[in-house]
Design an enzyme around this catalytic site. Structure first.
Site, mmCIF file in Angstrom:
data_model
loop_
_atom_site.group_PDB
_atom_site.id
_atom_site.type_symbol
_atom_site.label_atom_id
_atom_site.label_comp_id
_atom_site.label_asym_id
_atom_site.label_seq_id
_atom_site.Cartn_x
_atom_site.Cartn_y
_atom_site.Cartn_z
ATOM 1 N NE ARG A 197 -3.676 -2.475 0.752
ATOM 2 C CZ ARG A 197 -3.943 -3.365 -0.170
ATOM 3 N NH1 ARG A 197 -3.521 -3.191 -1.394
ATOM 4 N NH2 ARG A 197 -4.649 -4.429 0.101
ATOM 5 N N GLY A 198 0.370 2.335 -0.581
ATOM 6 C CA GLY A 198 1.031 3.625 -0.507
ATOM 7 C C GLY A 198 2.100 3.878 -1.550
ATOM 8 C CB CYS A 199 3.862 1.868 -3.994
ATOM 9 S SG CYS A 199 4.833 1.075 -2.700
ATOM 10 C CB SER A 200 3.360 6.513 -7.126
ATOM 11 O OG SER A 200 4.676 6.149 -7.456
ATOM 12 C CB ALA A 201 4.571 1.934 -9.432
#
Length: 135
Positions: free
Chosen positions: A45-49
């Site tokens: 969770r929380g990754c742009s990719a």
């Protein structure tokens, strides 16, 4: 995969464009992660990719992580993170200063905030996994 120390030495001599290429190459060298393992449960969770991390255990109790991303640079970043903990015992992973090991790469300065925002979440997932296996 090269050792973290060897990679750090090489990285220090490169310009920004070559550092990007090095990270992309590092990501290409990651062990293949089977598509069925790329689920909501393995998504960081929380990754742009999109980033997936799946732990496996060896007979000796060491943790081995499979990982993938749909973005080449991000895949290189997760490969770099894994170099700090791959194939170690859960207790050793918990004792590893992953952030400190990554400091010489100065990723926050080298990459955009979008590219680095998920790193703490990747590290947290690895630590949570190691804690589960250590208990």
């Amino acid at each position: 995969m090269p050792s973290l120390t060897d990679l750090q030495d090489e990285y220090g001599f490169l310009d920004a464009d070559d550092r990007y290429r090095l990270l992309i190459d590092l990501g290409r060298d990651l062990e293949s992660m089977p598509e069925p393992l790329k689920t909501d449960a393995t998504l960081v969770r929380g990754c742009s990719a999109s980033v997936w991390i799946y732990p496996t255990t060896a007979e000796d109790g060491n943790l081995h992580f499979l990982a993938d991303s749909n973005a080449a640079i991000t895949k290189g970043i997760i490969a770099l993170v894994l170099l700090t903990v791959q194939d170690q015992r859960p207790a050793a992973i918990l004792a590893t200063d992953i952030e400190g090991a990554l400091d010489p790469f100065d990723l926050k300065k080298q990459l955009s905030s979008n590219r680095t925002q998920g790193i703490p979440n990747m590290i947290a997932l690895i630590r949570e996994t190691a804690k589960r296996y250590a208990d």
